[in-house]
Design a protein around this motif. Structure first.
Motif, short mmCIF file in Angstrom:
data_model
loop_
_atom_site.label_atom_id
_atom_site.label_comp_id
_atom_site.label_asym_id
_atom_site.label_seq_id
_atom_site.Cartn_x
_atom_site.Cartn_y
_atom_site.Cartn_z
N LEU A 52 0.54 -25.11 8.77
CA LEU A 52 -0.61 -25.85 10.41
C LEU A 52 0.09 -25.90 11.75
N TYR A 53 0.54 -27.19 11.23
CA TYR A 53 1.47 -28.43 12.05
C TYR A 53 1.31 -27.23 13.48
N GLN A 54 0.68 -27.63 14.44
CA GLN A 54 1.39 -27.33 16.10
C GLN A 54 2.61 -27.89 16.09
N GLN A 55 2.88 -28.78 16.05
CA GLN A 55 4.07 -29.79 16.04
C GLN A 55 4.83 -30.16 15.07
N GLN A 56 6.69 -30.34 14.95
CA GLN A 56 6.53 -29.82 14.17
C GLN A 56 7.89 -31.54 13.79
N PRO A 57 8.21 -32.55 13.34
CA PRO A 57 7.97 -33.84 12.83
C PRO A 57 9.91 -33.45 13.75
N ASN A 58 10.63 -33.99 14.01
CA ASN A 58 12.34 -33.83 13.68
C ASN A 58 12.44 -34.24 11.99
N ARG A 59 13.86 -33.77 11.93
CA ARG A 59 13.89 -34.10 10.55
C ARG A 59 14.25 -35.18 10.74
N MET A 60 14.61 -36.19 8.68
CA MET A 60 15.01 -36.96 8.85
C MET A 60 15.61 -36.74 7.53
N VAL A 61 17.17 -37.40 7.76
CA VAL A 61 18.09 -37.49 6.16
C VAL A 61 18.21 -38.82 5.98
N LEU A 62 17.92 -39.89 4.84
CA LEU A 62 18.34 -41.16 4.23
C LEU A 62 17.54 -41.32 5.38
N TRP A 63 16.54 -41.88 6.29
CA TRP A 63 16.02 -42.83 7.11
C TRP A 63 16.71 -42.24 8.51
N GLU A 148 -5.12 -32.31 17.44
CA GLU A 148 -5.88 -32.14 17.58
C GLU A 148 -6.06 -30.20 16.87
N ALA A 149 -5.20 -29.91 17.81
CA ALA A 149 -4.94 -28.18 17.77
C ALA A 149 -4.92 -28.41 16.49
N THR A 150 -4.19 -29.58 15.55
CA THR A 150 -3.32 -28.87 14.28
C THR A 150 -4.48 -29.25 13.31
N MET A 151 -5.37 -30.02 13.47
CA MET A 151 -6.37 -30.74 12.81
C MET A 151 -7.87 -28.92 13.04
N ASN A 152 -8.07 -28.76 13.88
CA ASN A 152 -8.73 -27.33 14.25
C ASN A 152 -8.19 -26.58 13.08
N GLN A 153 -6.27 -26.38 13.14
CA GLN A 153 -6.83 -24.57 12.65
C GLN A 153 -6.10 -25.56 10.90
N ILE A 154 -6.78 -26.65 10.69
CA ILE A 154 -6.87 -27.35 9.44
C ILE A 154 -8.75 -27.00 8.77
N GLU A 155 -9.56 -26.85 10.11
CA GLU A 155 -10.69 -26.79 9.59
C GLU A 155 -10.72 -25.39 9.30
N PHE A 156 -9.97 -25.12 10.39
CA PHE A 156 -10.42 -22.92 10.25
C PHE A 156 -10.06 -23.24 9.01
N TYR A 157 -8.86 -23.06 8.15
CA TYR A 157 -8.52 -22.81 6.86
C TYR A 157 -9.05 -23.23 5.82
N MET A 158 -9.42 -24.77 5.53
CA MET A 158 -10.26 -25.01 4.76
C MET A 158 -11.65 -24.34 4.60
N ASP A 159 -11.80 -23.71 5.45
CA ASP A 159 -13.46 -22.68 5.46
C ASP A 159 -13.40 -21.70 4.55
N GLY A 160 -12.22 -21.26 5.43
CA GLY A 160 -12.23 -19.56 5.07
C GLY A 160 -11.52 -19.38 3.71
N ARG A 161 -11.10 -20.89 3.08
CA ARG A 161 -10.54 -21.04 1.51
C ARG A 161 -12.00 -21.26 0.40
N GLY A 162 -13.14 -21.13 1.31
CA GLY A 162 -14.49 -21.41 0.38
C GLY A 162 -14.59 -23.34 0.45
N TYR A 163 -13.94 -24.10 1.37
CA TYR A 163 -14.03 -25.71 0.76
C TYR A 163 -14.60 -25.98 2.67
N PHE A 164 -15.86 -25.43 2.41
CA PHE A 164 -16.57 -26.03 3.87
C PHE A 164 -17.12 -26.90 3.97
N ASN A 165 -17.66 -27.71 3.06
CA ASN A 165 -17.76 -29.33 2.98
C ASN A 165 -16.55 -30.08 3.22
#
Length: 814
Positions: A52-63, A148-165
């Motif tokens: 659900l991440y709306q922005q992916q971080p740069n991949r890291m290998v050995l720091w 913020e868009a990522t957090m909104n997507q997480i909100e929708f997803y958790m509600d959709g999985r039954g974790y309304f609280n």
């Protein structure tokens, strides 16, 4: 100069290049997103949140961020202005060529296509960057709005999985111009169904859904999940479409969810609406079925043959109506069924005599009876080419020197009019392998030919046309010839196999996940030419390395081998191995029963064998997200001579070592157990006992396993790190080969262990694999120092040695 210097310099360059996180290219108000993690989850898979991440971080290998560094390296040579100039130049050149072509429309079209392709390549290069930029990845500039868009997507997803609280928040950590995001999710108590009510006014629809309710995906007490509701809607829709409701649509099915009763409960109303212009949904039955087996010809009328109430139409009936009827799952008088339609299409495509097929339906207009809802079914199957030729040319490589190979195949379809297919094959090739009696490379020449005839039903003494008709049954008769010419011997095999093959799929639209092959007749005659100039030397080698075991010597005698075999394969993966999947393969062979039944042919004094062999193989594929996978394998087997015999046929023994086994050992050179094959060498004029890895090492017991972590490095290049372990043993103790037998109190101490890394080039049509493996634990070390990883040297991969091994192969090892 010493090659170690070059290798050391290369490694220093690589680590210098990748050992930092470049931020100097960022603007003053920009920050680089290098990490985003989710914590606190107990039941939800972290991968589901990561998607659900709306922005992916740069991949890291050995720091470090090597992919970002590679992108910036390529950007040094990236000049979009020059690319624009090339595009303009190509466009002008195109216009000039078009003017020169005058009114020749064909030439103008060719010019336009050619230049459009060139311009498109330049535009792609401008948009995606040069080669190095495409291999790398651009900087991931932290964007608070995307967070913020990522957090909104997480909100929708958790509600959709039954974790309304649920509760969710994120924290941002800044280290210089680098950003590390941690998302904290607390699931809390989920909501469950306390009441499920069905509101279905159409009694016919209600009866169908009640009859299929045992397959319902939602039940009282289950967790609320909107994805499961979507799947339940699909199930209900398919149930109705498979029971006569030809015009039914998913839009008629609705769910109403009520969470207002408290106690973390959900009351669900399942509603199936009636059409707006009718009191209920119409049920349709089939009036006629028409089966057309050739292309339309203007001005000609097809001949009609009626078989089992199906009308077969053709200008020239080339296909047996009986066979086509067996593959047709729809018939007059049946209710309309989407699944029967799909099964028929799949069965016809499995025949491999039609280029494509489709099934359409039309309503039957009956003015005298408007309540009679009838359909006519039209099956249209277009024949494919009668003959198909394929040719292959490539390189064989297993141990030492690659060699060319070629194969030619011809398929003749529908040879007897009953959808039978006849295949002819020729093959030949050369390859360099390790000599069986020295460390030298020998060239192997192999020639072969085969013919196979397959029938689309089971051929049984009592008929068998309808046996397992839902599982793509086939009967296959195979005859093959193989001629192998080595420096040490010349061997010829003749094979005759009679097999029954059938498959099983979860749904008609999915590929089969279960395949069975039962071969009641499997005959082989193996002849070895002992008149060659080097065979006597080879025989002396066999006697020397058999050391009390007759298996090597006897295996090269001419032999007649008869077996009954059964293979079962369960596979939920695909060709690219990207699913969360399992594979289990079981192979069972019993040889020599014909002799016990009184059939004991005397074919020129050929040796015979009586044995049983079992080989289960289990593989697991676990996706970790981001093109990362963890896979493992456990392969075991036991082969045992029967009826007081002592030997197995050589090809029926188990072997360990090589590209799909324990990769640090050469092919077939591992084992048996802790026994070490030795020879006498001369060191400083004195005889010394040394380890000899020359002979192949057969065994009657096999246990081997592998674990592999696969990941994407960039673009089409994937990497892997792996650990392999395993060995082979004999069932019976042999005083002349101590440690070669399987013993419960020590076998687990005799696993050879190897480790390494791999490079896999995913070229779409094939995967080219380079696996670099070195030995960690050798159970048969002569000096008692079993842990030999300290002997590893990187340059050993490119030389002939007994410590490390480079394997080149096509496809994954397992």
């Amino acid at each position: 100069m010493n090659p170690r210097f070059y290798i050391f310099t290369l490694l220093i360059t690589i680590f210098s290049f990748a050992g930092c996180i470049p931020t100097r290219h960022l603007a003053e108000d920009e920050e680089l997103l290098v990490s985003m993690k989710t914590k606190g989850l107990e039941h939800i898979e972290p991968m589901s949140i990561a998607s659900l991440y709306q922005q992916q971080p740069n991949r890291m290998v050995l720091w470090s961020t090597p992919y970002l560094s590679l992108y910036y390296f390529g950007k040094r040579f990236y000049n979009p202005e020059k690319i624009d100039q090339r595009i303009t130049k190509l466009a002008n050149k195109r216009e000039t060529r078009i003017k020169e072509a005058g009114t020749d429309t064909l030439k103008i079209r060719k010019i336009q296509n050619r230049f459009e392709q060139r311009i498109e390549r330049q535009q792609n290069k401008k948009e995606e960057g040069n080669f190095f930029m495409q291999l790398g990845e651009p900087p991931s500039i932290y964007d608070s709005t995307l967070m913020e868009a990522t957090m909104n997507q997480i909100e929708f997803y958790m509600d959709g999985r039954g974790y309304f609280n649920h509760e969710s928040e994120y924290s941002k950590e800044e280290r210089g111009k680098k950003v590390y995001i941690t998302i904290q999710v607390k699931e809390n108590t989920p909501y469950r169904y306390s009441h499920i009510n069905y509101a279905i006014p159409d009694t016919a629809v209600l009866r169908v859904l009640q009859r299929t309710s045992v397959r319902s995906l939602i039940k009282t007490g289950d967790l609320y999940d909107d994805q499961v509701l979507t799947e339940e809607r699909d199930r209900m829709y398919n149930s109705l479409r498979n029971n006569g409701f030809y015009e039914f649509a998913k839009a008629y099915i609705r769910f109403e969810v009520d969470t207002s009763f408290g106690g973390n409960t959900v009351r669900l109303d399942v509603i199936v609406d009636n059409p707006e212009d009718a009191p209920g949904h119409k049920l349709y039955t089939l009036e006629n079925v028409y089966f057309k087996t050739d292309n339309d010809r203007f001005g000609r009328t097809r001949d009609t043959i009626t078989y089992n109430n199906i009308n077969f139409l053709s200008y020239n009936h080339k296909y047996s109506p009986r066979i086509l009827d067996l593959k047709t799952n729809i018939a007059p008088g049946q209710p309309y069924s989407q699944i029967r339609t799909t099964i028929t299409q799949r069965r016809l495509s499995e025949l491999d005599v039609f280029q494509f097929n489709n099934i359409t339906y039309s309503k039957v207009e009956t003015p005298s009876d408007t309540s009679a809802n009838k359909l006519n079914a039209f099956i249209n199957a277009v024949p494919t080419k009668r003959f198909q030729e394929t040719a292959e040319l490539g390189l064989n490589y297993s141990e030492r020197v690659p060699g060319p190979f070629t194969s030619l195949r011809l398929r003749a379809r529908n040879v007897f009019g009953g959808a039978e297919n006849l295949d002819f094959g020729l093959r030949g090739g050369y390859e360099g392998q390790v000599s069986l009696d020295s460390r030298q490379t020998v060239i192997i020449r192999e020639l072969g030919a085969d013919v196979a005839l397959s029938f689309p039903t089971f051929l049984l003494p009592f008929g068998g046309g309808k046996v397992l008709s839902d599982n793509n049954p086939r009967t296959r008769i195979y005859a093959g010839y193989t001629d192998v010419d080595r420096d040490e011997y010349h061997r010829t095999n003749y094979d005759l196999v009679y097999s029954y093959i059938w498959q099983k799929s979860r749904t008609p639209a999915q590929p089969p996940y279960l395949q069975y092959i039962f071969s009641p007749i499997n005959l082989q005659i193996a002849r070895v030419d002992t008149a060659g100039k080097n065979f006597q030397r080879f025989r002396e080698y066999l006697e020397r390395f058999s050391q009390g075991s007759r298996s090597l010597i006897e295996s090269f005698r001419p032999a007649f081998i008869s077996t009954i075999s059964f293979n079962a394969t369960y596979n939920t993966n695909d060709f690219t191995q990207t699913r969360d999947a399992r594979l289990f393969r079981l192979q069972l062979e019993v040889g020599g029963l014909s002799q016990r039944l009184g059939f004991n042919p005397k074919l020129g004094g050929l040796n015979t064998f009586q044995f049983v062999k079992v080989n289960p193989d289990y593989r697991r594929y676990i996706p970790l997200g981001g093109k990362r996978f963890f896979v493992y394998r456990l392969n075991m087997g036991v082969g045992n001579p029967l009826f007081k015999t002592e030997l197995l046929p050589y090809d029926k023994y188990f072997f360990a070592g090589g590209g799909s086994s324990v990769r640090a050992w050469l092919v077939r050179r591992l084992g048996p157990g802790s026994y070490a094959t030795t020879s006498i060498d001369t060191v400083n004029g004195a005889p010394v006992v040394v380890r000899d890895f020359t002979p192949e090492q057969p065994g009657e017991v096999l246990i081997e396993g592998s674990m592999e972590y696969r990941f994407n490095m960039f673009s089409f290049l994937n990497g892997a790190v792996f650990v392999d372990a395993g060995n082979v043993w004999f069932l019976r103790e042999n005083p002349e080969r101590p440690g070669a037998d399987f013993a419960l109190d020590r076998f687990y101490k005799e696993f050879a262990v190897g480790t390494g890394f791999g490079l896999r080039f995913d070229l779409s049509v094939l995967i080219l694999r380079f696996d670099f493996a070195t030995k960690v634990y050798d159970p048969a070390a002569l000096d008692g120092n079993n842990f030999i990883i300290s002997n590893f040297r990187f340059w050993d991969f490119f030389s002939r040695n007994n410590q490390s091994n480079l394997t080149i192969g096509i496809g994954y090892p397992f």
